[in-house]
Design an enzyme around this catalytic site. Structure first.
Site, PDB file in Angstrom:
ATOM      1  N   LYS A  48      67.631  37.358  93.233  1.00 49.27           N
ATOM      2  CA  LYS A  48      67.575  36.096  93.981  1.00 49.27           C
ATOM      3  C   LYS A  48      66.691  35.091  93.240  1.00 49.27           C
ATOM      4  O   LYS A  48      67.017  33.907  93.131  1.00 49.27           O
ATOM      5  CB  LYS A  48      67.041  36.348  95.403  1.00 49.27           C
ATOM      6  CG  LYS A  48      68.078  37.024  96.281  1.00 49.27           C
ATOM      7  CD  LYS A  48      67.506  37.580  97.574  1.00 49.27           C
ATOM      8  CE  LYS A  48      68.572  38.385  98.304  1.00 49.27           C
ATOM      9  NZ  LYS A  48      68.086  39.067  99.502  1.00 49.27           N
ATOM     10  N   GLN A  92      62.797  39.765 102.911  1.00 45.68           N
ATOM     11  CA  GLN A  92      63.696  40.836 102.459  1.00 45.68           C
ATOM     12  C   GLN A  92      63.686  41.998 103.462  1.00 45.68           C
ATOM     13  O   GLN A  92      62.625  42.558 103.739  1.00 45.68           O
ATOM     14  CB  GLN A  92      63.271  41.301 101.058  1.00 45.68           C
ATOM     15  CG  GLN A  92      64.213  42.302 100.430  1.00 45.68           C
ATOM     16  CD  GLN A  92      65.606  41.744 100.142  1.00 45.68           C
ATOM     17  OE1 GLN A  92      65.753  40.606  99.716  1.00 45.68           O
ATOM     18  NE2 GLN A  92      66.630  42.521 100.396  1.00 45.68           N
ATOM     19  N   ASP A 115      68.691  32.639 105.743  1.00 47.74           N
ATOM     20  CA  ASP A 115      69.519  33.830 105.910  1.00 47.74           C
ATOM     21  C   ASP A 115      70.480  33.680 107.089  1.00 47.74           C
ATOM     22  O   ASP A 115      71.413  34.459 107.229  1.00 47.74           O
ATOM     23  CB  ASP A 115      68.623  35.064 106.170  1.00 47.74           C
ATOM     24  CG  ASP A 115      68.495  35.928 104.935  1.00 47.74           C
ATOM     25  OD1 ASP A 115      69.411  35.889 104.095  1.00 47.74           O
ATOM     26  OD2 ASP A 115      67.477  36.638 104.815  1.00 47.74           O
TER      27      ASP A 115
END
Ligand code: NAP
Length: 276
Positions: A48, A92, A115
């Protein structure tokens, strides 16, 4: 049959984004928070951060040890929520055992929830007023769009009902006027339901679960799963070698949905920065 090159589509999306980001008055900032030392999570985070550099997003990496407390994590998230240079916060998942994921996630303000996991963002999707949509299902929708795959009126079957993949995927397909069935571990006659699918998306996390006799001739088959086979080799939920003989389109693992997920994270971060 066409094998969909998710890597190539994702590269095109990143190139488009790079151009758009160059025109922004301020570079977008993405905070990537990793708790603990899970090797798979470390690889995801590294990928990422690499993608951020490629498109011109400033990434800020925060690595907390397994030994940190829930409060340490929440304090960091509170700080990032206030930071003006941070437009997106990525926590995460999964968090190590003992952490309350739901409480931690609630510390991320909706406008920085790149997200798309917050209750508000999920609610907007239910209402067909999409704001920020979860990256993986959004990436699958981009595959459909860029490959010219029509969804309206089609029978779509989604395997898996997680809040992060299966459910938002099903809602996106429904909002695109497909007729959607969602299957899970308690589904009966799963094989028959799958055989009726014009569009089959699998997100269950079982290596090579979907066999050729579960797939209709000419179906579009999208494999979200990331698993290891009996030899430790990366594979999806679909028995690719056999299913590809029946499908009209199919995504490989690796190189299918995975790269699209990261490209969509970049997109969501760009949109979050643009909204300023
Ligand atoms: P998850 O939270 O574990 O959910 C799995 C879902 O599959 C659940 O709804 C479960 O049903 C269902 N399921 C499990 N076994 C089944 C069976 N035998 N038949 C039918 N349904 C079954 O997983 P997730 O986070 O959604 O992820 C799914 C897969 O996608 C994993 O392999 C993950 O690594 C991968 N993934 C890939 C990406 C990417 O970028 N490519 C992104 C995210 C996830 P119940 O609800 O009844 O338990």
């Amino acid at each position: 049959m066409k094998i969909i090159d998710g890597k190539a589509i994702a590269a095109t999306i990143r190139a488009e984004l790079k151009e758009k980001i160059e025109k922004l008055p301020e570079k977008p900032g993405l905070a990537v928070v990793l708790v603990g030392s899970d090797p798979a999570s470390q690889i995801y985070v590294r990928n990422k951060i690499k993608a951020c550099a490629e498109v011109g997003i400033l990434s800020y990496s925060y690595e907390l040890p397994d030994s940190c407390s829930q409060k340490d994590l929440e304090d960091l998230l509170d700080e990032l929520a206030k930071a003006k240079n941070i437009h997106g916060i990525l926590l995460q998942l999964p968090l190590p055992k003992g952490f309350d994921e739901e409480v931690a996630m609630s510390k991320i303000p909706t406008e920085k929830d790149v997200d798309g996991f917050s209750a508000e963002n999920l609610g907007k999707l239910v209402l067909h007023e999409e704001k920020t949509v979860a990256c993986t299902p959004l990436g699958v929708m981009q595959i459909f769009k860029r490959e010219g795959i029509e969804l309206e009126g089609k029978n779509a079957v989604v395997l898996g009902r997680s809040n992060t993949v299966g459910k938002p995927m099903a809602l996106l397909l429904l909002n695109a006027n497909a007729t959607v069935s969602v299957c899970h571990s308690k589904t009966r006659n799963l094989k028959e339901i799958c055989r009726n699918a014009d569009i089959l998306v699998s997100a269950i996390g079982k290596p090579k679960f979907v066999k050729a006799d579960m797939v209709k001739d000419g179906a579009v088959v999208i494999d979200v799963g990331i698993n290891r086979d009996e030899n430790g080799k990366l594979c999806g939920d679909i028995d690719f070698e056999n299913v590809k003989e029946k499908a009209s389109y199919i995504t490989p693992v690796p190189g299918g949905v995975g790269p699209m997920t990261i490209a969509m994270l970049m997109y969501n971060t760009y949109v979050a920065a643009r909204k300023e």
